[in-house]
Enzyme design. Structure first.
Site, PDB file in Angstrom:
ATOM      1  CG  ASP A  63      -2.625   6.616  -3.796  1.00 55.21           C
ATOM      2  OD1 ASP A  63      -3.703   6.005  -3.855  1.00 55.21           O
ATOM      3  OD2 ASP A  63      -1.776   6.419  -2.904  1.00 55.21           O
TER       4      ASP A  63
ATOM      5  CG  HIS B 291      -3.544   8.855  -0.518  1.00 58.59           C
ATOM      6  ND1 HIS B 291      -4.363   9.574   0.341  1.00 58.59           N
ATOM      7  CD2 HIS B 291      -4.165   7.665  -0.723  1.00 58.59           C
ATOM      8  CE1 HIS B 291      -5.424   8.850   0.637  1.00 58.59           C
ATOM      9  NE2 HIS B 291      -5.330   7.690   0.012  1.00 58.59           N
TER      10      HIS B 291
ATOM     11  CG  HIS C 111      -1.812   1.090   1.417  1.00 60.23           C
ATOM     12  ND1 HIS C 111      -1.888   1.827   2.581  1.00 60.23           N
ATOM     13  CD2 HIS C 111      -2.733   1.623   0.584  1.00 60.23           C
ATOM     14  CE1 HIS C 111      -2.812   2.752   2.466  1.00 60.23           C
ATOM     15  NE2 HIS C 111      -3.336   2.667   1.261  1.00 60.23           N
TER      16      HIS C 111
END
Length: 300
Positions: free
Chosen positions: A76, A89, A47
């Site tokens: 992201d 992000h 992640h």
């Protein structure tokens, strides 16, 4: 001397050929595992990269994942004022740099003057990467989930195509099959698409059935607010039908309390994922998860 030069050039060509062959095989192996919902090998997704040891969404965070043998990195994507795609992000840069403002209000050149900060707020040598730079690092080495990219995927697609990484890209969205077909149909045969299904929603099973009846996706990403949710009992059946099951180990509200921070103290927390037929895990603790899986013969 001329003979030695020819031999050296020949060696370089051979080395490049071997590198290209090895990287191609690496992606083929990763895709084969992703395509196979029936095997016992669990896919590890990092992640925002290895963000505990490098700034999130930085090139170093991605490289760390490659070095430790992670299968897929989640990054992201945001768009700048002048139409470039960068890794970030949040819609703002406040949390990850010492500057402030929306990404969309900054040009790429101005963002490139900034340095990313670590989790304690200290400035690091890492700068905000472009999507192109990130995909070049990933090329031939790791699968890539482009998060926050659904609405700008036409631009993401162009970058992935130009970098030769289309076969590594995964995109997800919390959409029904009808919506995805209408909004994203032109890409469905070109990249992996995974629907996100929130098990707290009343129509969760309806969404799953819609995909299974129309076009079985490579996987579903499920958010699991409690480990008593009935649909968990259908994970094995979903895998039998050809779709893998992705659940995040990030935070307790995404996995019924079987999260990474508990795994730091006792990695047997991850037993719950295996017992419930989950074969893709997105984690904030990739090294701990990989060690657990390899010890149990679940990750090559």
């Amino acid at each position: 001397m001329k003979k030695n030069g020819i031999l050296f050039l020949g060696f370089l060509c051979f080395a490049q050929m071997l590198w290209a062959q090895n990287t191609s095989m690496r992606i083929q192996d990763l895709r084969a595992n992703l395509d196979d919902s029936h095997n016992d090998q669990v896919i590890v997704v990092a992640h925002r990269g290895d963000w505990r040891n490098a700034p999130e969404n930085s090139l170093q965070a991605i490289q760390n994942c490659i070095d430790m043998g992670v299968d897929m990195v989640e990054i992201d994507v945001q768009e700048t004022k002048d139409g470039h795609l960068v890794l970030m992000h949040d819609s703002k840069i406040d949390r990850t740099t010492k500057a402030k403002g929306y990404v969309r209000d900054w040009t790429l050149d101005s963002l490139k003057t900034l340095y990313l900060i670590d989790g304690l707020g200290h400035v690091t040598p890492n700068r905000i990467p472009t999507l192109e730079e990130a995909l070049e690092v990933c090329k031939g080495k790791i699968l890539v989930n482009l998060d926050k990219s659904y609405s700008i995927f036409d631009k993401c697609y162009a970058v992935a195509k130009s970098t030769g990484t289309l076969d590594q890209v995964v995109i997800k969205g919390a959409k029904s099959y009808a919506e995805v077909k209408r909004e994203f149909g032109q890409y469905l045969d070109k990249v992996y698409f995974m629907p996100i299904v929130r098990l707290k929603d009343e129509n969760a099973e309806e969404i799953v059935n819609g995909y299974l009846e129309q076009s079985v996706p490579v996987a579903f990403e499920f958010t699991v607010p409690a480990d008593t949710v009935a649909l968990i009992q259908k994970f094995a059946e979903i895998r039998e039908k050809g779709a893998s099951v992705w659940v995040n180990s990030l935070w307790a509200n995404q996995n019924g309390g079987h999260d990474d921070e508990k795994a730091v103290l006792d990695n047997k927390v991850y037993d719950w994922f295996i017992q419930n037929h989950i074969d893709i895990i997105q984690t904030d603790r990739p090294k701990i998860l990989i060690d657990y899986l390899r010890k149990n013969g679940l990750h090559k």
